[in-house]
Write a protein that holds these residues in place. Structure first.
Motif, short mmCIF file in Angstrom:
data_model
loop_
_atom_site.label_atom_id
_atom_site.label_comp_id
_atom_site.label_asym_id
_atom_site.label_seq_id
_atom_site.Cartn_x
_atom_site.Cartn_y
_atom_site.Cartn_z
N ASP A 1 7.59 23.47 0.03
CA ASP A 1 8.17 23.69 -1.29
C ASP A 1 7.75 25.02 -1.92
O ASP A 1 8.17 25.33 -3.03
CB ASP A 1 7.79 22.54 -2.23
CG ASP A 1 8.79 22.37 -3.37
OD1 ASP A 1 10.00 22.28 -3.07
OD2 ASP A 1 8.36 22.34 -4.53
N GLY A 2 6.91 25.76 -1.24
CA GLY A 2 6.49 27.05 -1.77
C GLY A 2 5.37 26.98 -2.79
O GLY A 2 5.10 27.96 -3.49
N GLY A 3 4.72 25.86 -2.90
CA GLY A 3 3.60 25.71 -3.84
C GLY A 3 3.27 24.25 -4.04
O GLY A 3 4.04 23.35 -3.65
N ALA A 4 2.10 24.00 -4.62
CA ALA A 4 1.65 22.62 -4.82
C ALA A 4 2.59 21.86 -5.74
O ALA A 4 3.06 22.38 -6.75
CB ALA A 4 0.23 22.62 -5.39
N LEU A 5 2.87 20.61 -5.40
CA LEU A 5 3.74 19.74 -6.20
C LEU A 5 2.92 19.02 -7.26
O LEU A 5 1.70 18.93 -7.17
CB LEU A 5 4.41 18.71 -5.28
CG LEU A 5 5.41 19.28 -4.27
CD1 LEU A 5 5.86 18.19 -3.32
CD2 LEU A 5 6.61 19.89 -4.95
N PRO A 6 3.59 18.49 -8.30
CA PRO A 6 2.87 17.70 -9.31
C PRO A 6 2.26 16.46 -8.68
O PRO A 6 2.61 16.06 -7.57
CB PRO A 6 3.96 17.35 -10.33
CG PRO A 6 5.24 17.46 -9.58
CD PRO A 6 5.04 18.57 -8.60
N SER A 7 1.35 15.83 -9.39
CA SER A 7 0.63 14.68 -8.88
C SER A 7 1.58 13.59 -8.37
O SER A 7 2.59 13.29 -9.01
CB SER A 7 -0.27 14.09 -9.97
OG SER A 7 -0.82 12.86 -9.55
N LYS A 8 1.23 13.01 -7.23
CA LYS A 8 2.03 11.93 -6.68
C LYS A 8 1.73 10.61 -7.36
O LYS A 8 2.28 9.57 -6.99
CB LYS A 8 1.77 11.79 -5.18
CG LYS A 8 0.33 11.45 -4.84
CD LYS A 8 0.11 11.46 -3.34
CE LYS A 8 -1.36 11.13 -3.00
NZ LYS A 8 -1.60 11.19 -1.54
N GLY A 9 0.86 10.63 -8.39
CA GLY A 9 0.48 9.42 -9.07
C GLY A 9 1.50 8.93 -10.08
O GLY A 9 1.30 7.87 -10.69
N ASP A 10 2.59 9.68 -10.29
CA ASP A 10 3.63 9.21 -11.21
C ASP A 10 4.99 9.34 -10.53
O ASP A 10 5.12 9.87 -9.43
CB ASP A 10 3.60 9.97 -12.53
CG ASP A 10 3.72 11.49 -12.34
OD1 ASP A 10 4.45 11.93 -11.43
OD2 ASP A 10 3.10 12.24 -13.11
N GLU A 11 6.02 8.84 -11.21
CA GLU A 11 7.35 8.79 -10.61
C GLU A 11 7.90 10.19 -10.34
O GLU A 11 8.55 10.43 -9.34
CB GLU A 11 8.32 8.02 -11.53
CG GLU A 11 7.99 6.55 -11.66
CD GLU A 11 8.00 5.84 -10.32
OE1 GLU A 11 8.91 6.10 -9.50
OE2 GLU A 11 7.08 5.03 -10.08
N ASP A 12 7.65 11.14 -11.25
CA ASP A 12 8.16 12.50 -11.05
C ASP A 12 7.58 13.11 -9.78
O ASP A 12 8.28 13.78 -9.02
CB ASP A 12 7.83 13.38 -12.26
CG ASP A 12 8.65 13.01 -13.49
OD1 ASP A 12 9.69 12.33 -13.33
OD2 ASP A 12 8.25 13.41 -14.60
#
Length: 259
Positions: free
Chosen positions: A141-152
């Motif tokens: 994805d070209g960079g770190a994704l938001p936390s996998k701890g929520d739906e987003d």
């Protein structure tokens, strides 16, 4: 042949396999994973440290944290062998210089499990590789994704999978959606394990896209630490396992497909 991703889910291993069919299952031990897939697997990527340093830490862990930047805390830096094999928390903490977090302590049995498995099964050392889901997602994805701890965060990861393997994303996305509001008591993949399914899936698709097979001198694949990293840490081969200390990942610019 199938490409297999494996992630620890608190009480079992979540396994995603990509072959003629895509399967999502659980196994109680890494040996059970091997028994189920050894005959068909081209490669197995596992989200657990492989190899134990006698002292210091591994350059691949430092490189992974460097790549993830703001999400670097998701990288587990493996302590020395004396800490991981200690029988008590106090002994392990002393081996770590007096500091040892709970996350590390509770992961030690899984590290020992994989270490013992690889010491025992010679053929497994040819096709089992260490990888890291967050590193793989960041590379795609070209960079770190938001936390996998929520739906987003979960949906963002499923979206990345959609660009890599549509069949896989459909299977995983259905599990993420169906298990969101809870499960029956007998379901082994519960709502709290949805992120482990997503993690195992990105390991499986990474193995598939790299066409990762048996470890040989001719088998080339991207791994950390790579040429862009010059930070601290020990690299090389674990003498106990005779395996390279590395984290397989998609590469710096793997591209994405619309398949």
């Amino acid at each position: 042949m199938s490409y297999v991703g494996v992630d620890w889910a608190g009480s079992c291993w979540v396994v995603v396999a990509i072959g003629d069919e895509i399967t999502v299952s659980t196994e109680p031990s890494i040996l059970n994973v091997w028994t189920a897939y050894e005959a068909d697997a081209a490669s197995i990527l596992v989200d657990v440290p492989i190899g134990l340093p006698e002292d210091g830490d591994w350059a691949c862990d430092r490189a992974a944290a460097h790549l993830l930047e703001s999400r670097s805390s998701s990288v587990f830096s493996i302590p020395c062998r004396a800490a991981v094999t200690a029988e008590t928390y106090e002994e392990a903490r002393d081996a770590c210089g007096g500091s040892l977090g709970s996350q590390s302590w509770w992961l030690f049995p899984r590290i020992n499990e994989v270490d013992a498995f690889l010491r025992t099964i010679d053929d497994a050392r040819k096709i089992v590789y260490e990888s890291h889901p967050e590193v793989c997602f960041a590379a795609y994805d070209g960079g770190a994704l938001p936390s996998k701890g929520d739906e987003d965060g979960l949906r963002a990861r499923v979206a990345v999978l959609e660009g890599l393997n549509e069949r896989l994303a459909t299977k995983v996305g259905k599990i993420v959606d169906e298990r969101r509001d809870g499960t029956e008591w007998h379901d082994r993949i519960s709502s709290s394990r949805r992120d482990d399914v997503v993690d195992a899936a990105v390991l499986a698709v990474t193995a598939e896209r790299l066409e990762l097979g048996e470890r040989t001198p001719e088998q080339a694949y991207p791994s950390l630490p790579d040429g862009d990293y010059s930070g601290p840490g020990e690299s090389g081969t674990d003498p106990a396992l005779e395996m390279p200390m590395e984290i397989v990942f998609p590469g710096r610019d793997p591209g994405r497909s619309d398949e």
